[in-house]
Structure formats: C-alpha cells, structure tokens
Design an enzyme around this catalytic site. Sequence first.
Site, short mmCIF file in Angstrom:
data_model
loop_
_atom_site.label_atom_id
_atom_site.label_comp_id
_atom_site.label_asym_id
_atom_site.label_seq_id
_atom_site.Cartn_x
_atom_site.Cartn_y
_atom_site.Cartn_z
N ASN A 156 -6.15 6.14 -7.77
CA ASN A 156 -5.69 7.43 -7.24
C ASN A 156 -4.67 8.14 -8.13
O ASN A 156 -4.63 9.36 -8.16
CB ASN A 156 -5.19 7.29 -5.79
CG ASN A 156 -3.95 6.47 -5.65
OD1 ASN A 156 -3.70 5.56 -6.44
ND2 ASN A 156 -3.15 6.76 -4.65
N GLU A 253 2.84 -3.21 -5.17
CA GLU A 253 3.02 -1.95 -4.45
C GLU A 253 1.71 -1.67 -3.72
O GLU A 253 0.68 -1.46 -4.35
CB GLU A 253 3.41 -0.83 -5.40
CG GLU A 253 4.80 -1.00 -5.99
CD GLU A 253 5.89 -1.23 -4.95
OE1 GLU A 253 5.74 -0.76 -3.79
OE2 GLU A 253 6.88 -1.91 -5.26
N CYS A 287 -0.89 6.82 -1.54
CA CYS A 287 -0.36 5.69 -0.77
C CYS A 287 0.72 6.16 0.20
O CYS A 287 0.92 5.58 1.25
CB CYS A 287 0.17 4.62 -1.69
SG CYS A 287 1.40 5.24 -2.84
#
Length: 487
Positions: A156, A253, A287
Amino acid sequence: MFTTNATVFKNYINGEWVRSSGDHNFQSVNPANKKDIVGVFQASNRQDVDRAMEAARQAFPIWANTPLSKRADVLLKAADYLEENLETFATELTREEGKTIGNSRNEILRSAKTFRFYAVEGQTITGETFPNDDPEMSVSTERVPLGVVAVITPWNFPVSIPARKIAPALITGNTVVFKPSSDTPLIACRIIEALHHAGIPKGVINFVTGSASEIGDSLVAHPAIRAITFTGSTSAGVHIHKMASLTTRTQMELGGKNPLIVMDDADVALAVKLTIKGGFSLTGQACTGTSRVIVMERIKESYTRQLIEATRRLKIGDGFTEGVDIGPLANEKQLNNVLKYIQMGEEEGAQLIYGGKRLINEEYRDGFYIEPAIFTDVDPVMRIAREEIFGPVIAVIGARTYDEAIKIANDVDYGLSAAMVTNNLAVAEKFKKDIDAGTVKINRTTTGNLMNAPFGGLKKSSTSTFRESGRIGLDFFTQLKTIYTGY
Ligand code: NAD
C-alpha cells in the site's frame, strides 16, 4: 514461465542484477486494468535467499566500518535519483498500485525526504558516559549496528514504507535483504536502482522478489538474520514473530481498525471531511484508515446524511484521470476480501445505506473497482466493526456518552490510530489518555504521520518494541555496548 512482452526484472544480489536460480517468474498487473502487465519478476527460491543473505553477511563488516559521511552520501544521492525520476516513478507507482497520481508523487517525494532525513539524523547517534568512583576509569556506551536486517513490506505504500526501514538500517551500518510485496515489485525495484546508482557497495543492499509461501520462512528464519523489520497484516506478523530466533530482533507494524469519534459539539462538516479523507482516500487501503465512526446519537442522523451526500460527489476511476478521488483496489484478492466483508455486514444485520457494489460497466470492467460503502446500525460486536477490512468501508456506530464511545473504540484487538472531532479541550485531553492507540489525533484524520515523528501501534497493531520513523526510528537498528576503560 509467462510469455509476455513486459520487461523482465531481476533480483539484486551482491551488487548485480541476477535471475532466480529456479528461473520461475510472476507478473505484476495494473489494478485499474488487469490486461496491462506492468512487469515480470523473479519467483525466487530458498537458494536465492541464501545467496542474498551470504552477500549481506559478507558486506556487513565493511559497511559497518565505512565512514558515516560516506554512508550518508549514498542516501543523499539515492534521494536525488528518486527526485530526478519523480514523474517516471510516480507514473509506475500509480500503474502498479492504483493510487492517484498526486498521491504517488507525494509518496516518491516523501521517500526521497526520508533518505535525506536519515542521512542527517543518523549522524547524531551518540552513547552516554557514566560517572563512577574510580578516578582512572571511564564508562560509556556505544551504539553498534546489528548485522543483516530483513526488510519485508506491503503494497500500500510500496516506496515510503521500505524507505523508512532501509534508510535507518543503512545509515547505522547494517546490511539489508529486502523482500517487497509481490503486488508492487516494480516500484520497490526503483529504490534499489536509486541506491545502486548512488554507488552503494556490493552486498550492502540485496533485493529478492517472490511469494511469502516460497521464500518467507527461509528469509525470516535464516541464521544470518539479526533483525526483521516487517510491515503487513497482523496474521503474517504473528507468524513471522514466531519464526524468528532468539537472536533476531523484530519490529512489526501491523493492522488497524481505526476509530473516529464524533462528539456532540463537533463541527459536523469537518467530521464528514475527515471521514472521507481518512476512510476513502487511498481507496481505504491505509493501515491508519478510518473504518469505524463512533458518533453521538444526537448528531448521528445529520452526520450520516452529510456523509452520504459527500460520498456521492466522489469520483472513482483510474488514478491517472484528472479529478479522481478513489482508485481501484490494489489487487483481486483485496477486491474479493472487501466484497466478502460487505456481504458479511449485510448478513450480520447492519444497514448498507450507501454503495458497496463492484463497478462493472465499460470504464471499470478490467479493474478492481468498488463503490465506497457506508453501513449504519452497526453493532460493535459485528465482524465489520472488529476486523480489519482494508477497503473503502465505513461502519457508523452510535454512542450516547463519551464513556460509551471510548469503550466501543477500545474494544477491538487493534490500537494503531484513533481520532476525535470536538471543540471541547477538556474532552480532547481526556481522550488522549483514555484511548488505546499509538497515534492519537484531535480534529485531524486517523491517517497520515509525520516523517520526523515516531509511528507505531499498540495491542495487535505492533510488537510494541521499537517505533518507526523520526529520530527514534534509528533505535531498532543499533544495539548498545558498555565500555569500561581503565587508564
Ligand atoms: P501481508 O501481511 O499479506 O504482506 C506484507 C508483506 O509480508 C508482503 O511482502 C508479503 O509477501 C510478506 N509476507 C507475508 N507473509 C509472510 C511470511 N510468512 N514470511 C515472510 N514474509 C511474509 O500484507 P499486505 O496485504 O501486503 O498489506 C496490507 C496489510 O498491511 C494490512 O493489514 C495493513 O494494515 C498492514 N499495514 C500496516 C502498516 C503499519 O505501519 N502498521 C502500514 C501499511 C500496511
């Protein structure tokens, strides 16, 4: 092997562009038009990973002892290269990932800035000295690099996420094996090209493309690895974390289920603007994207009405088209997953009051397009209110009080980002303390983070070990030695 006219891109191992020893390939396709093959890439295997690891292991002592200013020069030149090729690389990023061309330009520029930031910040690393009773002894700490670092990243933000891992890893003297997402290997390859062009010595950065199932375990469990910096889904993060050995440091993450709380006193127009930007830009594939909006019952109807009106005005299309707000989803798996959640929401009893259909007419037929979706009557126990969807889907949840809103917001496994819209400073202050999130925002979107500020999540959004970004982002890549010197 695919037969296509698209360019074949190679791995980068020990300073050379090389084919996989297995000679298998995979394709990267344009999500706005799946007939457009962006490139053909190496479907690497364990032997390729071993070669990359060995190159990184051998280069480590040389790079760790290379003067800091020379390491910084490499990052600065790589930043120049990214900027010089801005239009080409932004075009490739939109073609490969689907985000709008404006977002792609921003990402390339931010990545260049990240290289510059760490070229400078990395030169300020210091140890400490400790007073002691012996007049003929000094005691101090020194920061030293870890060794070979595996960098594993999602699609992304396929340039800026690798940049914020690779730059601090390199400036502190580590060597790197980088595995990008198989959905965006072309633009990831351009980072390597930038470092190669900048004169990075052989073996210091290595690039291996391929599927997680084929090379994932051999990469993360490799005996040469000293650290894994990973960004991706929580499920993959949990698996990798378990695979890592005792001597491998990890930074994970992971996913999010980010709430925006809209209080009674909020500027509703602002709340709508923040919802659209946080939930629908990047086609909901951030995210930190807003996926739950917890709204006070008193203003819920007015907020929802305005949200629908604003969503109706959004333009969906190819990221290259002027004025487009929402591009395609990044790949077919994403499309199917988002559609699955939309169907699930309806089956769970939430009300789909806007959008949520796949777009299939002429303009959209060959791409992975959907309408943004808005659900109301969402119960916090529903799966659409608890699980990461990673698409343009907003669940509007009503709450009667601040305490109820916080309870709903915190009652999920994730804790990446959270925001509140309010004009009441006292409430905002309380929110900062009460909310379980690594990033907390007042009157701003859940998305977006500064390059020079720490970034990371709480709960299952992160391993809660080391933060990324900013000066503190250097900490993960060094360890301490305590030195006692008698004289
Ligand atoms: P993903 O977990 O499927 O893949 C991420 C990367 O990990 C890819 O390169 C993939 O090939 C690799 N990978 C997957 N399983 C692996 C394994 N077992 N061993 C080694 N490598 C493995 O995620 P994705 O679909 O690419 O990205 C979307 C996810 O990323 C979302 O969950 C999103 O929340 C998360 N994300 C988090 C952040 C953050 O900073 N917290 C930022 C962006 C994206």
